[in-house]
Write a protein that holds these residues in place. Structure first.
Motif, PDB file in Angstrom:
ATOM      1  N   SER A  19       0.850  -1.187   0.000  1.00 16.02           N
ATOM      2  CA  SER A  19       0.000   0.000   0.000  1.00 16.02           C
ATOM      3  C   SER A  19       0.885   1.236   0.000  1.00 16.02           C
ATOM      4  N   PRO A  20       0.539   2.236  -0.824  1.00 14.91           N
ATOM      5  CA  PRO A  20       1.370   3.445  -0.893  1.00 14.91           C
ATOM      6  C   PRO A  20       1.222   4.310   0.354  1.00 14.91           C
ATOM      7  N   ILE A  21       2.320   4.901   0.759  1.00 17.35           N
ATOM      8  CA  ILE A  21       2.306   5.950   1.785  1.00 17.35           C
ATOM      9  C   ILE A  21       3.101   7.099   1.178  1.00 17.35           C
ATOM     10  N   VAL A  22       2.416   8.102   0.732  1.00 19.47           N
ATOM     11  CA  VAL A  22       2.991   9.160  -0.094  1.00 19.47           C
ATOM     12  C   VAL A  22       3.667  10.219   0.765  1.00 19.47           C
ATOM     13  N   PRO A  23       4.991  10.466   0.590  1.00 20.82           N
ATOM     14  CA  PRO A  23       5.679  11.451   1.412  1.00 20.82           C
ATOM     15  C   PRO A  23       5.488  12.889   0.971  1.00 20.82           C
ATOM     16  N   GLY A  24       5.081  13.130  -0.236  1.00 22.17           N
ATOM     17  CA  GLY A  24       4.963  14.506  -0.708  1.00 22.17           C
ATOM     18  C   GLY A  24       5.186  14.570  -2.192  1.00 22.17           C
ATOM     19  N   GLN A  25       5.598  15.712  -2.680  1.00 22.58           N
ATOM     20  CA  GLN A  25       5.821  15.899  -4.099  1.00 22.58           C
ATOM     21  C   GLN A  25       7.295  15.681  -4.397  1.00 22.58           C
ATOM     22  N   GLY A  26       7.589  15.126  -5.535  1.00 18.77           N
ATOM     23  CA  GLY A  26       8.975  14.980  -5.919  1.00 18.77           C
ATOM     24  C   GLY A  26       9.252  13.689  -6.641  1.00 18.77           C
ATOM     25  N   ASN A  27      10.473  13.245  -6.528  1.00 20.17           N
ATOM     26  CA  ASN A  27      10.931  12.171  -7.365  1.00 20.17           C
ATOM     27  C   ASN A  27      11.217  10.865  -6.647  1.00 20.17           C
ATOM     28  N   THR A  28      12.282  10.799  -5.859  1.00 19.42           N
ATOM     29  CA  THR A  28      12.836   9.526  -5.445  1.00 19.42           C
ATOM     30  C   THR A  28      13.072   9.444  -3.947  1.00 19.42           C
ATOM     31  N   VAL A  29      12.779   8.283  -3.370  1.00 11.93           N
ATOM     32  CA  VAL A  29      13.212   7.945  -2.017  1.00 11.93           C
ATOM     33  C   VAL A  29      14.445   7.074  -2.172  1.00 11.93           C
ATOM     34  N   TRP A  30      15.585   7.531  -1.623  1.00 13.13           N
ATOM     35  CA  TRP A  30      16.858   6.826  -1.755  1.00 13.13           C
ATOM     36  C   TRP A  30      17.164   5.911  -0.575  1.00 13.13           C
ATOM     37  N   GLY A  60      15.703  11.425   0.393  1.00 12.27           N
ATOM     38  CA  GLY A  60      15.664  11.350  -1.058  1.00 12.27           C
ATOM     39  C   GLY A  60      15.559  12.696  -1.717  1.00 12.27           C
ATOM     40  N   ASP A  61      14.987  12.675  -2.912  1.00 14.68           N
ATOM     41  CA  ASP A  61      14.720  13.872  -3.711  1.00 14.68           C
ATOM     42  C   ASP A  61      13.211  14.089  -3.714  1.00 14.68           C
ATOM     43  N   PHE A  62      12.680  14.706  -2.682  1.00 13.32           N
ATOM     44  CA  PHE A  62      11.255  14.963  -2.594  1.00 13.32           C
ATOM     45  C   PHE A  62      11.025  16.172  -1.701  1.00 13.32           C
ATOM     46  N   SER A  63       9.783  16.621  -1.664  1.00 13.24           N
ATOM     47  CA  SER A  63       9.449  17.792  -0.868  1.00 13.24           C
ATOM     48  C   SER A  63       8.106  17.593  -0.183  1.00 13.24           C
ATOM     49  N   LEU A  64       8.057  17.837   1.137  1.00 15.28           N
ATOM     50  CA  LEU A  64       6.778  17.865   1.850  1.00 15.28           C
ATOM     51  C   LEU A  64       6.109  19.215   1.662  1.00 15.28           C
ATOM     52  N   SER A  65       6.934  20.247   1.514  1.00 14.71           N
ATOM     53  CA  SER A  65       6.447  21.600   1.258  1.00 14.71           C
ATOM     54  C   SER A  65       7.545  22.315   0.486  1.00 14.71           C
ATOM     55  N   TYR A  66       7.403  23.585   0.296  1.00 20.03           N
ATOM     56  CA  TYR A  66       8.440  24.312  -0.442  1.00 20.03           C
ATOM     57  C   TYR A  66       9.695  24.530   0.386  1.00 20.03           C
ATOM     58  N   THR A  67       9.639  24.302   1.690  1.00 20.16           N
ATOM     59  CA  THR A  67      10.818  24.537   2.540  1.00 20.16           C
ATOM     60  C   THR A  67      11.367  23.273   3.155  1.00 20.16           C
ATOM     61  N   TRP A  96       7.851   8.989   9.263  1.00 20.67           N
ATOM     62  CA  TRP A  96       6.501   8.436   9.279  1.00 20.67           C
ATOM     63  C   TRP A  96       6.242   7.952  10.695  1.00 20.67           C
ATOM     64  N   ASN A  97       5.226   8.496  11.340  1.00 20.12           N
ATOM     65  CA  ASN A  97       4.937   8.115  12.720  1.00 20.12           C
ATOM     66  C   ASN A  97       3.857   7.037  12.811  1.00 20.12           C
ATOM     67  N   GLY A  98       3.520   6.436  11.692  1.00 18.01           N
ATOM     68  CA  GLY A  98       2.512   5.395  11.640  1.00 18.01           C
ATOM     69  C   GLY A  98       1.212   5.845  11.017  1.00 18.01           C
ATOM     70  N   SER A  99       1.004   7.170  10.970  1.00 14.85           N
ATOM     71  CA  SER A  99      -0.222   7.673  10.366  1.00 14.85           C
ATOM     72  C   SER A  99      -0.008   8.871   9.457  1.00 14.85           C
ATOM     73  N   SER A 100       1.117   9.596   9.620  1.00 14.23           N
ATOM     74  CA  SER A 100       1.359  10.759   8.754  1.00 14.23           C
ATOM     75  C   SER A 100       2.854  11.041   8.636  1.00 14.23           C
ATOM     76  N   TRP A 101       3.205  11.813   7.593  1.00 15.90           N
ATOM     77  CA  TRP A 101       4.579  12.249   7.374  1.00 15.90           C
ATOM     78  C   TRP A 101       4.817  13.550   8.113  1.00 15.90           C
ATOM     79  N   VAL A 102       5.987  13.668   8.734  1.00 15.33           N
ATOM     80  CA  VAL A 102       6.351  14.851   9.501  1.00 15.33           C
ATOM     81  C   VAL A 102       7.722  15.315   9.031  1.00 15.33           C
ATOM     82  N   SER A 103       7.882  16.607   8.882  1.00 17.66           N
ATOM     83  CA  SER A 103       9.172  17.176   8.514  1.00 17.66           C
ATOM     84  C   SER A 103      10.197  16.923   9.622  1.00 17.66           C
ATOM     85  N   VAL A 104      11.455  16.811   9.235  1.00 20.62           N
ATOM     86  CA  VAL A 104      12.532  16.583  10.193  1.00 20.62           C
ATOM     87  C   VAL A 104      13.444  17.811  10.203  1.00 20.62           C
ATOM     88  N   GLY A 105      13.263  18.652  11.186  1.00 20.84           N
ATOM     89  CA  GLY A 105      14.151  19.778  11.416  1.00 20.84           C
ATOM     90  C   GLY A 105      14.297  20.767  10.283  1.00 20.84           C
TER      91      GLY A 105
END
Length: 182
Positions: free
Chosen positions: A14-25, A38-45, A52-61
């Motif tokens: 099942s997919p768990i989508v991290p955001g917009q972009g290209n690749t998870v390395w 990888g090469d992806f973006s959760l937001s523009y910053t 992944w905390n089990g239910s959603s993606w969270v930015s790291v620092g």
């Protein structure tokens, strides 16, 4: 479609989508959560790294200003390597340490990838080894592989190759040896 990352539950993907972009390395478990680089973006910053905390993606620092290619745990902290100069707004030079709250550089010059990348990280004999396409670590010569003892960088022997085609893509400890592939 897996949308760049998926989970397997012994029956189906099942997919768990991290955001917009290209690749998870790279994927690693740290502190009871799944971290991806990888090469992806959760937001523009917030780019290149998320958890992944089990239910959603969270930015790291605050993320990075480039791609994260390798993640490893060393001395209880998470380390990220790739092709970037900043993590969370701090200058870090292609490799950084995350203590669960903030990003930190490894020495004053990190790894000089000269536009290339740190591709692999592994703990071996109490040190963190970094492999990739680079020629200096901590200002010292290092042909595509170097080691960090928690305070300083040093070369790993004479390194691996000297040309741009002699890079390290993978590191793995097996038994009492460290293996490099590329």
């Amino acid at each position: 479609a897996a949308d760049h990352i998926a989970k397997w539950n012994n029956a189906a993907w099942s997919p768990i989508v991290p955001g917009q972009g290209n690749t998870v390395w790279t994927i690693i478990e740290y502190g009871g959560e799944i971290y991806i680089g990888g090469d992806f973006s959760l937001s523009y910053t917030d780019n290149g790294i998320a958890k992944w905390n089990g239910s959603s993606w969270v930015s790291v620092g605050g993320g990075s200003d480039g791609a994260i290619r390798a993640l490893s745990v060393y001395n209880g902290d998470l380390y990220a390597g790739g092709i970037f100069t900043k993590m969370g707004g701090d200058t870090v030079y292609s490799i950084a340490r995350w203590d669960g709250t903030d990003w930190y550089p490894l020495g004053t010059t990190g790894i000089d990838t000269m536009g290339y990348s740190v591709m692999a990280l592994a703990e071996y004999n109490g040190e963190l080894y970094a492999g990739g396409i680079f020629f200096k670590a901590g200002g010292m010569p290092a042909n595509n592989i170097a080691k960090w003892n928690g305070t300083n960088w040093s070369s790993a022997g004479t390194g691996i190759g000297t040309g741009g085609s002699n890079f390290v893509m993978a590191l793995q400890v097996f038994g009492t040896n460290l293996y490099a592939g590329g």
